[in-house]
Design an enzyme around this catalytic site. Structure first.
Site, PDB file in Angstrom:
ATOM      1  N   HIS A   1       0.870  -1.288   0.163  1.00 49.32           N
ATOM      2  CA  HIS A   1      -0.066   0.049  -0.066  1.00 49.32           C
ATOM      3  C   HIS A   1       0.843   1.373   0.085  1.00 49.32           C
ATOM      4  CE1 HIS A   1      -3.291   2.968   1.419  1.00 49.32           C
ATOM      5  NE2 HIS A   1      -2.288   3.487   2.031  1.00 49.32           N
ATOM      6  N   GLU A   2       1.851   1.192   0.976  1.00 53.12           N
ATOM      7  CA  GLU A   2       2.788   2.219   0.613  1.00 53.12           C
ATOM      8  C   GLU A   2       3.525   2.456  -0.544  1.00 53.12           C
ATOM      9  OE1 GLU A   2       2.802   4.600   3.474  1.00 53.12           O
ATOM     10  OE2 GLU A   2       1.172   3.293   4.687  1.00 53.12           O
TER      11      GLU A   2
ATOM     12  N   HIS B   1       1.742   4.591  -2.959  1.00 47.45           N
ATOM     13  CA  HIS B   1       1.806   6.056  -3.083  1.00 47.45           C
ATOM     14  C   HIS B   1       2.895   6.509  -3.764  1.00 47.45           C
ATOM     15  CE1 HIS B   1      -1.566   6.702  -0.211  1.00 47.45           C
ATOM     16  NE2 HIS B   1      -0.900   6.173   0.579  1.00 47.45           N
TER      17      HIS B   1
ATOM     18  N   GLU C   1      -5.339   7.416  -1.121  1.00 50.69           N
ATOM     19  CA  GLU C   1      -5.575   5.910  -0.469  1.00 50.69           C
ATOM     20  C   GLU C   1      -6.330   4.722  -1.161  1.00 50.69           C
ATOM     21  OE1 GLU C   1      -4.037   5.578   2.404  1.00 50.69           O
ATOM     22  OE2 GLU C   1      -3.263   7.616   2.402  1.00 50.69           O
TER      23      GLU C   1
END
Length: 431
Positions: A282-283, A286, A364
């Site tokens: 997930h990070e 970004h 997100e």
């Protein structure tokens, strides 16, 4: 005339912002309380009633405390501005410092005195939040000794970093002509970029210990994920977050070659290796979508407009008098202009904060989608649920409160989006 209009606009904006904050907080508390008795159906199999009720009680307690703190902050802001607090402080500091040490010393002393008084006013709330609120729900692990040590370190670091950039900006305001604001903006951008580089290796280790990740199996798994995603980091580190709090997290920090991956020790103790991989994916999402660079560019763009506005306002007498300060034309007013702008700006910017929250939630969702493509979405969903439970985040927020404040989508929306992604992926594979 302009002074009166500014005074009325500022007072109206301050009153409206406080009223809106309280109204939204009240909605959030009522909505959470109404759903406290039962776990939402979509979480009934994974979240216990005790955990759900703890999250509700914790959220409501924080909201009540936040309402008190915001009311106090508004009163302090009113005291600094329209009630003459900053004007009085300026007179005292100017008379005491300027005749003996000169204009620059006087302006830096004014900034320092303002920061010291503001810090002292906020300290009781920080102490209560840490040792009463967080302690009550079992999250606080910091000792009074460590709290004081952090406070003193923060004061020293803030002084060593803040004074030079403040002095530079004040010097530019007085020496760089009508376009001082452009030069000052450039200095501010350069300072922030420098902080992105030195924070991970110089500043953060002053407050926490960072040890290389020792779990070889997890390390290999994480490095394989980063390799698939085309991401290079300076290292993988575990931070001793448990010394201060039971909350868990993971993050990237640094810029360029100084990027590093940091896991809270509390996170590694709670999640399985597959879940850690999903959180990291997930990070990485970004970075893949350039969210960090976009946010930095947006912040720099908005700050450029802010400096330009300050460049104009600092030459308007009504800007000072409309906010409760009588400028002395025989002394520089640059520090006063900076302080008034920092005090008044957030009051008006509060009303556009939902736009920033909306953009953040969109990012997100994009990062979640990327994570589901690079790792197992079920593990990401499981990790999120554990993090929601460990951090006592409510599963039943008020929708309007979410739209105004939440930088991350609520759990129901995030998990629903993951299920849609999983279903679409399964359908595509079947076809």
């Amino acid at each position: 005339m302009e002074s009166t209009l500014l005074m009325m606009a500022f007072a109206a904006a301050l009153l409206a912002s406080v009223a809106l904050k309280h109204w939204l907080a009240g909605r959030q508390m009522r909505h959470i309380a109404q759903h406290r008795h039962a776990v939402p159906a979509s979480f009934a199999a994974t979240v216990s009633l005790a955990a759900h009720q703890k999250a509700a009680d914790y959220s409501i307690a924080k909201l009540r405390f936040g309402m008190l703190a915001s009311t106090f902050s508004a009163a302090v802001l009113l005291g600094w501005t329209l009630l003459g607090g900053l004007d009085a402080l300026n007179s005292v500091v100017r008379d005491a410092v300027q005749p003996r040490f000169g204009d620059m010393a006087y302006q830096l002393a004014l900034l320092g005195a303002f920061a010291a008084i503001g810090g002292l006013l906020e300290l009781p709330f920080e102490i209560w939040s840490t040792f009463r609120l967080e302690q009550r729900f079992g999250f606080n692990r910091i000792t009074p000794k460590l709290f004081v040590a952090d406070l003193l370190k923060g004061l020293v670091v803030g002084t060593l970093l803040g004074l030079p950039i403040a002095a530079l900006i004040l010097w530019l305001m007085g020496a760089a002509g009508s376009l001082w604001w452009l030069w000052a903006w450039g200095a501010w951008v350069g300072f922030n970029l420098l902080m992105l580089v030195i924070f991970p290796t110089v500043i953060a280790p002053l407050f926490n210990k960072f040890e290389p990740l020792q779990d070889e199996a997890l390390k290999a798994r994480v490095e394989a994920l980063m390799s698939r995603c085309g991401f290079a980091a300076k290292g993988l580190f575990v931070m001793d977050g448990s010394r201060r709090s039971a909350h868990a997290n993971a993050y990237f920090t640094g810029f360029g070659a100084a990027k590093r991956v940091v896991f809270f020790d509390t996170l590694l103790a709670r999640l399985s290796p597959a879940e850690v991989e999903a959180v990291l994916a997930h990070e990485l999402g970004h970075f893949r979508h350039r969210h960090v660079l976009k946010r930095i560019a947006m912040i720099f763009g908005v700050s450029l407009l802010g400096f330009a506005l300050l460049g104009w306002l600092s030459n308007q007498v009504w800007f000072y008098t409309g906010l409760g300060v009588r400028p002395n034309m025989e002394a520089p007013n640059d520090a006063l202009a900076l302080l008034l702008f920092m005090l008044a700006g957030p009051v008006f910017m509060y009303f556009v904060s939902p736009l920033m929250a909306t953009l953040s939630r969109r990012h997100e969702f994009e990062a979640d989608a990327y994570a589901c493509a690079q790792a197992d979405g079920r593990h990401l969903a499981g990790a999120l649920l554990k993090l929601y439970e460990d951090n006592a985040s409510t599963l039943t927020p008020d929708p309007l409160y979410v739209r105004f404040y939440y930088s991350h989508p609520p759990a129901t929306e995030r998990l629903a989006a993951m299920r849609r992604l999983s279903a679409a992926s399964s359908a595509a594979a079947a076809a």
